[in-house]
Design an enzyme around this catalytic site. Sequence first.
Site, short mmCIF file in Angstrom:
data_model
loop_
_atom_site.label_atom_id
_atom_site.label_comp_id
_atom_site.label_asym_id
_atom_site.label_seq_id
_atom_site.Cartn_x
_atom_site.Cartn_y
_atom_site.Cartn_z
N ASN A 9 0.88 -1.16 0.00
CA ASN A 9 0.00 0.00 0.00
C ASN A 9 0.92 1.22 0.00
O ASN A 9 1.39 1.65 1.05
CB ASN A 9 -0.86 -0.09 1.26
N ARG A 94 -2.34 -1.74 -3.73
CA ARG A 94 -3.47 -0.80 -3.72
C ARG A 94 -3.18 0.22 -4.81
O ARG A 94 -2.14 0.88 -4.78
CB ARG A 94 -3.54 -0.11 -2.37
N HIS A 182 -11.13 5.02 -0.99
CA HIS A 182 -11.13 4.18 0.24
C HIS A 182 -11.95 2.90 0.05
O HIS A 182 -12.46 2.31 1.00
CB HIS A 182 -11.68 4.96 1.46
N ARG A 242 -6.01 18.08 3.55
CA ARG A 242 -6.88 18.37 2.40
C ARG A 242 -8.15 19.09 2.86
O ARG A 242 -8.66 18.80 3.94
CB ARG A 242 -7.26 17.08 1.68
N GLU A 380 -6.95 -2.78 4.97
CA GLU A 380 -6.86 -2.71 3.50
C GLU A 380 -5.90 -3.76 2.96
O GLU A 380 -6.12 -4.33 1.89
CB GLU A 380 -6.39 -1.31 3.08
#
Length: 401
Positions: A9, A94, A182, A242, A380
Site C-alpha cells: 500500500n 493498492r 477508500h 486536504r 486494507e
Amino acid sequence: MTDAILALNAGSSSIKFALFKMGPGKTLEPAVRGEMEGIGTEPHFAAHDAAGTEIGQKSWAGNASTDHDALLGWLMDWVRHHLGCDVLAAVGHRVVHGGRDFIAPVRLTPEIIAALDGLTPLAPLHQPHSLAPVRAIMGRQPDLPQVACFDTAFHHTLPAVASRYALPREYEDEGVRRYGFHGLSYEFIAGRLRETAPHLAAGRVVVAHLGNGASLCAMRDGRSLDTTMGFTALDGLVMGTRCGTLDAGVVLYMLQQKGLSAPDVEQVLYKKSGLLGVSGISSDMRTLTASADPHAREAVELFVFRVARQTAALANSLGGLDGFVFTAGIGEHSPAIREAVCERLGWLGVRIDRAANANHADRIATSESRVDVRVIPTDEEAMIARHTRDVLSDAGETGGA
Ligand code: ADP
C-alpha cells in the site's frame, strides 16, 4: 514450503506492507506487517510479526541511495530473506484510481500498467506512487505475478444521480464524474459486517473512514450507494491536510484574484488545508485533541461538524440509517471524536454508551439507540491479499499449502 502473498500500500512518503501465508483451503494467515516511512526525508523501516513482536527495523539518514525504488528493492530483499524456504507467490497493490473501466482487481501486464498510467491525470498526486512499486518489481522480477486492487472499484455501484456532476455533458463523457475512494477499506468493513452483524449488513449503513484521508460511504446490503469523495480524493470531509468540500469559486478566486499558479493551488488544497490549515499547528488529530489552542479546537470542531453534516446527507441517500461504523486511525482510536460526532447525530436517534465508547468496544450504541453504532478496525492489506489470491486462483496459479 508455503506460498505467501505480499500486500503493498504505497503512498507518497510511505509504503505499508503485509505478508500473508496461505494455509489449507487457501486461507490467508497474517505473518508480518510493517511500514517504510519517511521516504524522501529520513526513511525508517519497522516490521512486526502476527503477535506484534518487532522482527525488523532500520533507519537511513537521508541520502541519494534511499529513493523509492532503492527502498522498495531493500524491502523486497528483506521479505525474501524473511520467507526463507517459503515462496512469494504474488504481490498485490493498492492502486488509487481504476477510472471507469477497472471495476475489479486485475493481473498486471505492461499493457494494463500503461492503461493505469493513462489515469494519472485523474489522481496526479497518488497514481504515480501506486504504480512506481509495480514497475520496480516488474523490472526486478518480471515473472512474479502482480495484481492491482483499486480504491475506486467498490463504488462502481453508485447510481448515476450520485456519481454525476452538474456540468456540461461532455465532461462526463470524458470521465469527469464522482468515483469515490477508500474502496478497499469499505469492502473490508462490508465483509466484517456480514460476518459479525448480518442483519445490519443487509441494512442502511454509513461507514466513516477517518484517517489522514477521510471519507464516508453509504451502503445498503453491502453496496456503495453514495460517498463523500468525488472525482479526486479532495472532496468531502476535512482531512489531515486536504480541504474537503469547497466552493469551486474559491479555486477561481485563488487563480484569478490571488494570481496563484495551478501547482500552487494544488499545494494549498492538498497539502496546506484541512486540520493543518485551520489549526496552523498540525495535521495530526492526536496533537489537536491534546492542544488547548483555540485554533486547534476550531479545526476539530470543523472536522466533526462536516462528518455529521455529510452523514445526514448520506442517510438521506439511503432513505434512513440503521447503522454507523467508525474506522481508520481517528475512527478506531479517538473516543472524543466518536462522541462528538454521535452527539451531533442525536436527532437521528443515535445514542452512545460512554463507557463502551471509552473502552473502544465493538458496539458503542446504547440499547435505546435507533442506530447501531460500531467500531470496526479496517484492514486494507488483508483485502488486497484476498483479491490477489482470488485473481491468481482464477488463473490457476496458486498451489496453496
Ligand atoms: P492514513 O490515512 O495515513 O492510513 P490513519 O488511518 O493511520 O491514516 O489515521 C491517522 C490519523 O489517526 C491521524 O490524524 C492520527 O492522529 C489519528 N489517530 C491515531 N490514533 C489516535 C488517537 N488515539 N486519538 C486521536 N487520533 C488518533
